[in-house]
Design a protein around this motif. Structure first.
Motif, short mmCIF file in Angstrom:
data_model
loop_
_atom_site.label_atom_id
_atom_site.label_comp_id
_atom_site.label_asym_id
_atom_site.label_seq_id
_atom_site.Cartn_x
_atom_site.Cartn_y
_atom_site.Cartn_z
N CYS A 17 0.84 -1.19 0.00
CA CYS A 17 0.00 0.00 0.00
C CYS A 17 0.88 1.24 0.00
O CYS A 17 1.74 1.39 0.86
N GLY A 19 -0.06 4.11 0.74
CA GLY A 19 -0.53 5.00 1.80
C GLY A 19 0.11 4.70 3.14
O GLY A 19 0.55 5.61 3.85
N CYS A 20 0.21 3.41 3.51
CA CYS A 20 0.71 3.06 4.83
C CYS A 20 1.81 2.01 4.76
O CYS A 20 2.29 1.55 5.79
N CYS A 31 -7.32 -0.52 0.86
CA CYS A 31 -6.45 -0.97 1.94
C CYS A 31 -7.25 -1.09 3.23
O CYS A 31 -7.91 -0.13 3.64
N ILE A 33 -6.13 -1.25 6.15
CA ILE A 33 -5.43 -0.59 7.25
C ILE A 33 -5.70 0.91 7.25
O ILE A 33 -6.12 1.49 8.24
N CYS A 34 -5.47 1.57 6.10
CA CYS A 34 -5.61 3.03 6.05
C CYS A 34 -6.72 3.49 5.13
O CYS A 34 -7.06 4.66 5.09
N TYR A 36 -6.73 3.31 1.79
CA TYR A 36 -6.27 3.79 0.48
C TYR A 36 -6.95 3.02 -0.64
O TYR A 36 -7.04 1.80 -0.59
ZN LIG Z 1 -2.79 1.38 3.59
#
Ligand SMILES: [Zn+2]
Length: 70
Positions: A17, A19-20, A31, A33-34, A36
Motif C-alpha cells: 500500500c 498509503g501506509c 487498503c 489498514i488506512c 487507500y
Molecule cells: Zn494502507
C-alpha cells in the motif's frame, strides 16, 4: 513448525500500500489498514498507452518512408 499459510497467501498475490506501506491482498481494491483506494485497471491503461505509442511510432515511420519515396 512452519506457517505454511503465508506461502499460500503469497501465491495469491499481494501488493504494498502506498498509503501506509502495509501488505494488501491483490483482490482488495481498498487498503484495510488506512483505506487507500487502489486505482482500478491500471495495467490495462498502461497497455493502452504502450499501444498508442507504438501506433504513433508506426505512423512516423510510414511518413518517413513516404517522404523518401516521393
Ligand atoms: Zn494502507
Amino acid at each position: 513448525m512452519r506457517p505454511m499459510r503465508i506461502d499460500a497467501e503469497k501465491d495469491f498475490g499481494e501488493r504494498e500500500c502506498p498509503g501506509c506501506a502495509g501488505v494488501v491482498e491483490e483482490n482488495e481494491n481498498t487498503c484495510p489498514i488506512c483505506g487507500y483506494e487502489f486505482p482500478r485497471e491500471s495495467r490495462r491503461r498502461r497497455a493502452g498507452r504502450i499501444t498508442a505509442m507504438l501506433a504513433a511510432l508506426l505512423a512516423f515511420l510510414a511518413l518517413v518512408l513516404l517522404g523518401r519515396l516521393i
